[in-house]
Write a protein that holds these residues in place. Structure first.
Motif, short mmCIF file in Angstrom:
data_model
loop_
_atom_site.label_atom_id
_atom_site.label_comp_id
_atom_site.label_asym_id
_atom_site.label_seq_id
_atom_site.Cartn_x
_atom_site.Cartn_y
_atom_site.Cartn_z
N VAL A 39 0.99 -1.20 0.14
CA VAL A 39 0.03 0.06 0.06
C VAL A 39 0.83 1.12 -0.07
CG1 VAL A 39 -1.63 1.42 1.25
CG2 VAL A 39 -1.81 -1.32 1.61
N LYS A 40 0.40 2.01 -0.98
CA LYS A 40 1.14 3.39 -1.13
C LYS A 40 0.43 4.56 -0.57
CE LYS A 40 5.16 1.41 -2.42
NZ LYS A 40 5.91 0.91 -1.20
N ALA A 41 0.84 5.45 0.02
CA ALA A 41 0.07 6.87 0.59
C ALA A 41 0.10 7.68 -0.68
CB ALA A 41 0.27 7.28 1.60
N GLU A 42 -0.94 8.39 -0.79
CA GLU A 42 -1.02 9.66 -1.63
C GLU A 42 -1.50 10.93 -1.12
OE1 GLU A 42 -3.23 8.45 -5.22
OE2 GLU A 42 -1.74 6.96 -5.82
N ILE A 43 -1.11 12.06 -1.48
CA ILE A 43 -1.46 13.34 -1.05
C ILE A 43 -3.18 13.49 -1.18
CG2 ILE A 43 -1.48 15.80 -1.49
CD1 ILE A 43 1.20 15.47 -2.38
N ASN A 44 -3.73 13.69 -0.29
CA ASN A 44 -5.36 14.16 -0.28
C ASN A 44 -5.48 15.30 -0.68
OD1 ASN A 44 -7.89 14.27 0.39
ND2 ASN A 44 -7.61 13.61 2.38
N LYS A 45 -5.81 15.50 -2.02
CA LYS A 45 -6.13 16.92 -2.74
C LYS A 45 -7.21 17.49 -2.05
CE LYS A 45 -4.62 14.82 -6.90
NZ LYS A 45 -4.80 13.71 -7.68
N VAL A 46 -8.03 17.11 -1.25
CA VAL A 46 -9.22 17.65 -0.56
C VAL A 46 -8.61 18.63 0.46
CG1 VAL A 46 -11.11 17.65 0.86
CG2 VAL A 46 -10.94 16.05 -1.04
N ILE A 47 -7.57 18.20 1.22
CA ILE A 47 -6.97 18.99 2.15
C ILE A 47 -6.10 20.06 1.63
CG2 ILE A 47 -5.18 19.02 3.93
CD1 ILE A 47 -6.11 16.19 4.66
N ILE A 48 -5.39 19.84 0.47
CA ILE A 48 -4.85 20.76 -0.24
C ILE A 48 -5.68 22.19 -0.57
CG2 ILE A 48 -3.35 21.46 -2.16
CD1 ILE A 48 -1.99 19.65 0.11
N ILE A 49 -6.92 21.69 -1.22
CA ILE A 49 -7.84 22.61 -1.71
C ILE A 49 -8.55 23.30 -0.55
CG2 ILE A 49 -10.08 22.81 -2.76
CD1 ILE A 49 -9.47 20.44 -4.73
N ILE A 50 -8.67 22.96 0.53
CA ILE A 50 -9.15 23.64 1.85
C ILE A 50 -7.98 24.41 2.28
CG2 ILE A 50 -9.56 23.09 4.28
CD1 ILE A 50 -10.96 20.56 3.49
N GLY A 51 -6.83 23.86 2.18
CA GLY A 51 -5.79 25.04 2.53
C GLY A 51 -5.70 26.31 1.48
N LEU A 52 -5.83 25.83 0.23
CA LEU A 52 -5.86 27.08 -0.66
C LEU A 52 -7.14 27.96 -0.50
CD1 LEU A 52 -4.47 28.03 -3.42
CD2 LEU A 52 -6.04 26.67 -4.63
N VAL A 53 -8.14 27.62 -0.20
CA VAL A 53 -9.28 28.32 -0.01
C VAL A 53 -9.17 29.00 1.28
CG1 VAL A 53 -11.98 28.48 0.45
CG2 VAL A 53 -11.04 26.92 -1.30
N LEU A 54 -8.79 28.53 2.23
CA LEU A 54 -8.32 29.30 3.78
C LEU A 54 -7.44 30.44 3.44
CD1 LEU A 54 -9.11 29.16 6.50
CD2 LEU A 54 -7.12 27.52 6.87
N GLY A 55 -6.06 30.01 2.72
CA GLY A 55 -5.41 30.87 2.36
C GLY A 55 -5.86 32.32 1.66
N ILE A 56 -6.64 31.94 0.67
CA ILE A 56 -7.24 32.91 -0.28
C ILE A 56 -8.17 33.92 0.50
CG2 ILE A 56 -8.94 33.63 -2.24
CD1 ILE A 56 -7.63 31.21 -3.55
N VAL A 57 -8.96 33.27 1.37
CA VAL A 57 -9.96 34.03 2.20
C VAL A 57 -9.30 34.83 3.43
CG1 VAL A 57 -11.75 33.86 4.15
CG2 VAL A 57 -11.91 32.41 1.89
N THR A 58 -8.34 34.11 4.18
CA THR A 58 -7.65 34.94 5.05
C THR A 58 -6.62 36.22 4.41
OG1 THR A 58 -5.70 33.47 4.93
CG2 THR A 58 -7.70 33.13 6.82
N THR A 59 -6.03 35.96 3.27
CA THR A 59 -5.25 36.96 2.32
C THR A 59 -6.21 38.24 2.18
OG1 THR A 59 -3.99 35.30 1.53
CG2 THR A 59 -3.97 37.51 0.60
#
Length: 99
Positions: A39-59
């Motif tokens: 089993v190989k882990a992969e990046i969770n894209k949902v968490i990255i998108i949440i971080g992107l939206v949070l970054g834009i809103v706070t900026t």
């Protein structure tokens, strides 16, 4: 094949699923037996998108109140991405001894 699990380490996955477990392929319908080390882990894209939206809103919010210093909050998506990369790297680097 994807395995849905919320574990963060390979030993936790082993405790949850066992050393070997069966999985059903969604594309071909084949049932395969997989060892926990395969089993190989992969990046969770949902968490990255949440971080992107949070970054834009706070900026935008901080730009209105503090001016250009508010752009510092644009680093939030980078922090989310780095955390995901560390988690994936640590999961994939640790293996269980095969019996």
């Amino acid at each position: 094949m994807k395995i849905k699990s919320d574990v963060s380490t390979r030993p936790e996955l082993q405790m949850e699923k066992g050393d070997e477990f069966t999985i059903n392929c969604q594309k071909c319908g084949k049932i395969a037996k997989i060892h926990v080390n395969d089993v190989k882990a992969e990046i969770n894209k949902v968490i990255i998108i949440i971080g992107l939206v949070l970054g834009i809103v706070t900026t935008v919010f901080l730009w209105n109140y503090f001016g250009a210093i508010g752009t510092v909050s644009a680093i939030i998506p980078i922090l989310f991405w780095q955390q995901q990369m560390r988690s994936v790297r640590s999961f994939n680097s640790y293996t269980i001894r095969r019996k």
